[in-house]
Write a protein that holds these residues in place. Structure first.
Motif, PDB file in Angstrom:
ATOM      1  N   LEU A   1     -59.306   2.974  -0.058  1.00 52.96           N
ATOM      2  CA  LEU A   1     -57.973   3.272  -0.593  1.00 52.96           C
ATOM      3  C   LEU A   1     -57.628   2.445  -1.811  1.00 52.96           C
ATOM      4  CD1 LEU A   1     -55.974   3.717   2.708  1.00 52.96           C
ATOM      5  CD2 LEU A   1     -56.750   5.471   1.124  1.00 52.96           C
ATOM      6  N   THR A   2     -58.474   1.514  -2.190  1.00 50.21           N
ATOM      7  CA  THR A   2     -58.236   0.784  -3.434  1.00 50.21           C
ATOM      8  C   THR A   2     -59.031   1.364  -4.588  1.00 50.21           C
ATOM      9  OG1 THR A   2     -59.980  -0.786  -2.868  1.00 50.21           O
ATOM     10  CG2 THR A   2     -57.731  -1.354  -2.216  1.00 50.21           C
ATOM     11  N   GLY A   3     -59.581   2.567  -4.384  1.00 50.78           N
ATOM     12  CA  GLY A   3     -60.220   3.266  -5.493  1.00 50.78           C
ATOM     13  C   GLY A   3     -61.731   3.279  -5.439  1.00 50.78           C
ATOM     14  N   CYS A   4     -62.332   2.803  -4.346  1.00 49.86           N
ATOM     15  CA  CYS A   4     -63.780   2.867  -4.222  1.00 49.86           C
ATOM     16  C   CYS A   4     -64.227   4.320  -4.227  1.00 49.86           C
ATOM     17  CB  CYS A   4     -64.211   2.186  -2.918  1.00 49.86           C
ATOM     18  SG  CYS A   4     -65.970   2.231  -2.603  1.00 49.86           S
TER      19      CYS A   4
ATOM     20  N   VAL B   1     -51.926  15.871   5.168  1.00 49.12           N
ATOM     21  CA  VAL B   1     -50.590  15.637   4.623  1.00 49.12           C
ATOM     22  C   VAL B   1     -50.538  14.212   4.097  1.00 49.12           C
ATOM     23  CG1 VAL B   1     -48.121  15.536   5.136  1.00 49.12           C
ATOM     24  CG2 VAL B   1     -49.571  17.249   6.264  1.00 49.12           C
ATOM     25  N   GLY B   2     -50.126  14.075   2.842  1.00 54.41           N
ATOM     26  CA  GLY B   2     -50.063  12.758   2.219  1.00 54.41           C
ATOM     27  C   GLY B   2     -48.653  12.412   1.791  1.00 54.41           C
ATOM     28  N   PRO B   3     -47.997  11.501   2.474  1.00 61.90           N
ATOM     29  CA  PRO B   3     -46.685  11.052   1.988  1.00 61.90           C
ATOM     30  C   PRO B   3     -46.824  10.374   0.628  1.00 61.90           C
ATOM     31  CG  PRO B   3     -47.122  10.253   4.234  1.00 61.90           C
ATOM     32  CD  PRO B   3     -48.405  10.793   3.694  1.00 61.90           C
ATOM     33  N   ILE B   4     -45.911  10.657  -0.271  1.00 63.67           N
ATOM     34  CA  ILE B   4     -45.899  10.009  -1.583  1.00 63.67           C
ATOM     35  C   ILE B   4     -44.849   8.907  -1.565  1.00 63.67           C
ATOM     36  CG2 ILE B   4     -45.472  10.295  -4.050  1.00 63.67           C
ATOM     37  CD1 ILE B   4     -46.450  13.144  -3.802  1.00 63.67           C
ATOM     38  N   ALA B   5     -45.268   7.710  -1.874  1.00 59.92           N
ATOM     39  CA  ALA B   5     -44.362   6.566  -1.907  1.00 59.92           C
ATOM     40  C   ALA B   5     -43.717   6.446  -3.281  1.00 59.92           C
ATOM     41  CB  ALA B   5     -45.125   5.287  -1.586  1.00 59.92           C
ATOM     42  N   VAL B   6     -42.431   6.139  -3.296  1.00 60.77           N
ATOM     43  CA  VAL B   6     -41.776   5.664  -4.513  1.00 60.77           C
ATOM     44  C   VAL B   6     -41.847   4.148  -4.414  1.00 60.77           C
ATOM     45  CG1 VAL B   6     -39.683   5.647  -5.900  1.00 60.77           C
ATOM     46  CG2 VAL B   6     -40.298   7.685  -4.588  1.00 60.77           C
TER      47      VAL B   6
ATOM     48  N   GLY C   1     -42.873   3.446  -9.599  1.00 60.25           N
ATOM     49  CA  GLY C   1     -43.784   4.554  -9.813  1.00 60.25           C
ATOM     50  C   GLY C   1     -43.955   5.345  -8.532  1.00 60.25           C
ATOM     51  N   TYR C   2     -44.803   6.332  -8.573  1.00 58.46           N
ATOM     52  CA  TYR C   2     -45.061   7.178  -7.412  1.00 58.46           C
ATOM     53  C   TYR C   2     -46.558   7.160  -7.131  1.00 58.46           C
ATOM     54  CZ  TYR C   2     -46.235  10.375 -11.229  1.00 58.46           C
ATOM     55  OH  TYR C   2     -46.777  10.922 -12.371  1.00 58.46           O
ATOM     56  N   VAL C   3     -46.911   7.033  -5.861  1.00 61.14           N
ATOM     57  CA  VAL C   3     -48.322   6.928  -5.498  1.00 61.14           C
ATOM     58  C   VAL C   3     -48.455   7.277  -4.023  1.00 61.14           C
ATOM     59  CG1 VAL C   3     -48.231   4.472  -4.854  1.00 61.14           C
ATOM     60  CG2 VAL C   3     -50.373   5.442  -5.715  1.00 61.14           C
ATOM     61  N   GLU C   4     -49.601   7.770  -3.621  1.00 58.18           N
ATOM     62  CA  GLU C   4     -49.822   8.131  -2.236  1.00 58.18           C
ATOM     63  C   GLU C   4     -49.671   6.907  -1.329  1.00 58.18           C
ATOM     64  OE1 GLU C   4     -51.913   8.561  -4.713  1.00 58.18           O
ATOM     65  OE2 GLU C   4     -52.332  10.707  -4.944  1.00 58.18           O
ATOM     66  N   TYR C   5     -49.202   7.159  -0.127  1.00 59.13           N
ATOM     67  CA  TYR C   5     -48.868   6.092   0.812  1.00 59.13           C
ATOM     68  C   TYR C   5     -50.048   5.162   1.064  1.00 59.13           C
ATOM     69  CZ  TYR C   5     -47.425   4.005   5.305  1.00 59.13           C
ATOM     70  OH  TYR C   5     -47.117   3.158   6.329  1.00 59.13           O
ATOM     71  N   GLY C   6     -51.264   5.723   1.197  1.00 55.01           N
ATOM     72  CA  GLY C   6     -52.415   4.875   1.479  1.00 55.01           C
ATOM     73  C   GLY C   6     -52.655   3.844   0.399  1.00 55.01           C
ATOM     74  N   TYR C   7     -52.491   4.233  -0.858  1.00 56.18           N
ATOM     75  CA  TYR C   7     -52.661   3.294  -1.956  1.00 56.18           C
ATOM     76  C   TYR C   7     -51.535   2.256  -1.963  1.00 56.18           C
ATOM     77  CZ  TYR C   7     -56.299   6.291  -3.906  1.00 56.18           C
ATOM     78  OH  TYR C   7     -57.452   7.007  -4.094  1.00 56.18           O
ATOM     79  N   ALA C   8     -50.305   2.697  -1.723  1.00 53.52           N
ATOM     80  CA  ALA C   8     -49.179   1.764  -1.682  1.00 53.52           C
ATOM     81  C   ALA C   8     -49.349   0.748  -0.557  1.00 53.52           C
ATOM     82  CB  ALA C   8     -47.871   2.528  -1.517  1.00 53.52           C
ATOM     83  N   SER C   9     -49.768   1.233   0.598  1.00 57.31           N
ATOM     84  CA  SER C   9     -49.970   0.354   1.742  1.00 57.31           C
ATOM     85  C   SER C   9     -51.116  -0.618   1.493  1.00 57.31           C
ATOM     86  CB  SER C   9     -50.245   1.196   2.995  1.00 57.31           C
ATOM     87  OG  SER C   9     -50.505   0.380   4.106  1.00 57.31           O
TER      88      SER C   9
ATOM     89  N   ALA D   1     -60.912  15.481  16.295  1.00 56.55           N
ATOM     90  CA  ALA D   1     -61.406  14.174  15.852  1.00 56.55           C
ATOM     91  C   ALA D   1     -60.935  13.876  14.436  1.00 56.55           C
ATOM     92  CB  ALA D   1     -62.927  14.128  15.932  1.00 56.55           C
ATOM     93  N   GLY D   2     -61.082  14.825  13.536  1.00 57.16           N
ATOM     94  CA  GLY D   2     -60.731  14.593  12.142  1.00 57.16           C
ATOM     95  C   GLY D   2     -59.256  14.359  11.902  1.00 57.16           C
ATOM     96  N   GLN D   3     -58.417  15.006  12.695  1.00 54.93           N
ATOM     97  CA  GLN D   3     -56.974  14.874  12.505  1.00 54.93           C
ATOM     98  C   GLN D   3     -56.371  13.707  13.288  1.00 54.93           C
ATOM     99  OE1 GLN D   3     -54.749  17.088  10.552  1.00 54.93           O
ATOM    100  NE2 GLN D   3     -56.771  17.404   9.635  1.00 54.93           N
ATOM    101  N   SER D   4     -57.073  13.215  14.294  1.00 52.80           N
ATOM    102  CA  SER D   4     -56.461  12.295  15.255  1.00 52.80           C
ATOM    103  C   SER D   4     -56.111  10.929  14.682  1.00 52.80           C
ATOM    104  CB  SER D   4     -57.373  12.125  16.470  1.00 52.80           C
ATOM    105  OG  SER D   4     -58.599  11.511  16.078  1.00 52.80           O
ATOM    106  N   TYR D   5     -56.889  10.427  13.734  1.00 50.21           N
ATOM    107  CA  TYR D   5     -56.681   9.062  13.254  1.00 50.21           C
ATOM    108  C   TYR D   5     -56.110   8.999  11.842  1.00 50.21           C
ATOM    109  CZ  TYR D   5     -61.399  10.306  11.640  1.00 50.21           C
ATOM    110  OH  TYR D   5     -62.484  10.960  11.103  1.00 50.21           O
ATOM    111  N   LEU D   6     -55.641  10.141  11.296  1.00 49.81           N
ATOM    112  CA  LEU D   6     -55.148  10.147   9.917  1.00 49.81           C
ATOM    113  C   LEU D   6     -53.969   9.200   9.714  1.00 49.81           C
ATOM    114  CD1 LEU D   6     -55.404  13.917   8.934  1.00 49.81           C
ATOM    115  CD2 LEU D   6     -56.861  12.036   8.189  1.00 49.81           C
ATOM    116  N   SER D   7     -53.078   9.106  10.715  1.00 46.18           N
ATOM    117  CA  SER D   7     -51.897   8.253  10.551  1.00 46.18           C
ATOM    118  C   SER D   7     -52.278   6.781  10.401  1.00 46.18           C
ATOM    119  CB  SER D   7     -50.935   8.431  11.722  1.00 46.18           C
ATOM    120  OG  SER D   7     -51.558   8.081  12.945  1.00 46.18           O
ATOM    121  N   LEU D   8     -53.453   6.399  10.881  1.00 47.85           N
ATOM    122  CA  LEU D   8     -53.913   5.022  10.732  1.00 47.85           C
ATOM    123  C   LEU D   8     -54.437   4.750   9.326  1.00 47.85           C
ATOM    124  CD1 LEU D   8     -55.857   4.637  14.096  1.00 47.85           C
ATOM    125  CD2 LEU D   8     -53.532   3.865  13.590  1.00 47.85           C
ATOM    126  N   LEU D   9     -54.640   5.797   8.550  1.00 48.32           N
ATOM    127  CA  LEU D   9     -55.223   5.679   7.221  1.00 48.32           C
ATOM    128  C   LEU D   9     -54.218   5.945   6.113  1.00 48.32           C
ATOM    129  CD1 LEU D   9     -58.540   7.636   7.918  1.00 48.32           C
ATOM    130  CD2 LEU D   9     -58.148   5.179   8.129  1.00 48.32           C
ATOM    131  N   GLY D  10     -52.925   6.045   6.457  1.00 49.81           N
ATOM    132  CA  GLY D  10     -51.908   6.288   5.445  1.00 49.81           C
ATOM    133  C   GLY D  10     -51.607   7.747   5.210  1.00 49.81           C
TER     134      GLY D  10
END
Length: 344
Positions: free
Chosen positions: A15-18, A113-118, A223-231, A315-324
């Motif tokens: 999530l830091t751009g790797c 679904v990706g929340p966008i952070a302000v 600015g605006y950025v996806e939650y995972g990057y903000a977190s 499996a693919g959907q179950s842990y998404l909330s842990l990843l932002g």
């Protein structure tokens, strides 16, 4: 999912751009390789799905180039990739080109679904609340100071400094910009049309990782950025007022509630959706994006179909909330699974 597998997924999200830029097989992937590109917003989810899928199919090679939604669509249209990740629904011209590449129909499959952070950097203000109208005025530069009356009215008692707001936007062709400007256009007096090319004033930075890093390092920024990057960057994020008048903090649960009011607008099996940015659902965080995988209805390689079935599966959907991210609402994921099962 075991704790050990989950720890691997969390470590691999990047999530830091790797980026995954390894070279594999022919352009769109062979029997044992998938090559895809597009949205940076979904990179963390793709990386996690990649690890989970390879635990089931050890010989599979999945390469995802996070080069932005627009570039991903262009790669797909020219046949260089098996699917494209896009944060926006294709316009008529892009859809025609994608259909032409497929020789049939290109489909939108909502996948995450990706929340966008302000996100903002203002040490004296640990909690910031913004309505759509105030947000539009800030990003449109008609409000230029942090202690402006409109911001102060929504944040009583906050230690707002008399300091100019440094407004950041994406400088590259960005699906996140398209969603953010769509939200502003639908909920406020934003004077510009929705666009993946930022239409207003401000200071441009490239990529989601660039946005998060610039906010982290520069005081007075927003600015605006996806939650995972903000977190991942430890940024403060504003509470956003929804259609019910609530100021809601960003959370995966709030994002899923917002998508619950979306409707399917695609035709002939296409699962493109339209979000209700003015949702009145209690607890809904309204500033969200849906990332689609754009695929051919016919002729998509079996390995690519298997990978997407894994992503849409339990499996693919179950842990998404842990990843932002936020998992798809159940009624949406049922439709996605049915469409994947019907693909040949």
């Amino acid at each position: 999912m075991t704790a050990s597998v989950l720890s691997v997924l969390l470590a691999s999200t990047g999530l830091t751009g790797c980026a995954l830029l390894s070279r594999a097989g022919p352009a769109a992937g062979g029997r044992d390789a998938i090559i895809a590109s597009g949205s940076t917003a979904q990179l963390g989810a793709i990386n996690a799905w990649r690890e989970g899928f390879r635990s089931i199919h050890p010989g599979a090679r999945i390469v995802y180039r996070p080069n932005g939604s627009g570039a991903g669509v262009r790669d797909f249209v020219r046949g260089a990739t098996a699917f494209a990740g896009s944060d926006y629904v294709l316009g008529a011209q892009e859809q025609a080109l994608a259909d032409g590449r497929c020789g049939d129909r290109a489909l939108h499959l909502p996948m995450v679904v990706g929340p966008i952070a302000v996100a903002y950097n203002l040490p004296s203000v640990p909690r910031l609340r913004l309505s759509p109208a105030t947000m539009a005025a800030v990003f449109g530069r008609t409000i230029t100071m942090w202690d402006a009356p409109q911001i102060a009215a929504e944040n009583p008692g906050a230690a707002l400094p008399h300091r100019e707001i440094d407004v950041l936007h994406r400088s590259d062709y960005s699906g996140t910009s398209h969603v953010f400007t769509s939200y502003l256009a639908a909920t406020s007096g934003w004077p510009y049309p929705p666009s993946a090319d930022w239409p207003g004033p401000g200071r441009g930075v490239e990529g989601s990782d660039g946005m998060a890093e610039t906010i982290r390092e520069s005081g007075g920024t927003i600015g605006y950025v996806e939650y995972g990057y903000a977190s991942g960057a430890g940024l403060r994020t504003a509470q956003v007022r929804n259609g019910a008048g609530e100021y809601v903090a960003l959370s995966p649960e709030g994002a899923t509630k917002a998508v619950g009011g979306a409707r399917f607008t695609g035709r002939n099996g296409d699962l493109a959706m339209t979000l209700d940015y003015s949702t009145k659902a209690q607890g809904a965080y309204p500033l969200v994006l849906i990332t689609y995988e754009i695929v051919c209805a016919r002729g998509t390689a079996p390995l690519a179909r298997g990978f997407l079935r894994y992503a849409a599966g339990n499996a693919g959907q179950s842990y998404l909330s842990l990843l932002g991210y936020a998992p798809l609402p159940q009624d949406v994921v049922v439709q996605v699974r049915a469409r994947l099962a019907a693909m040949t």
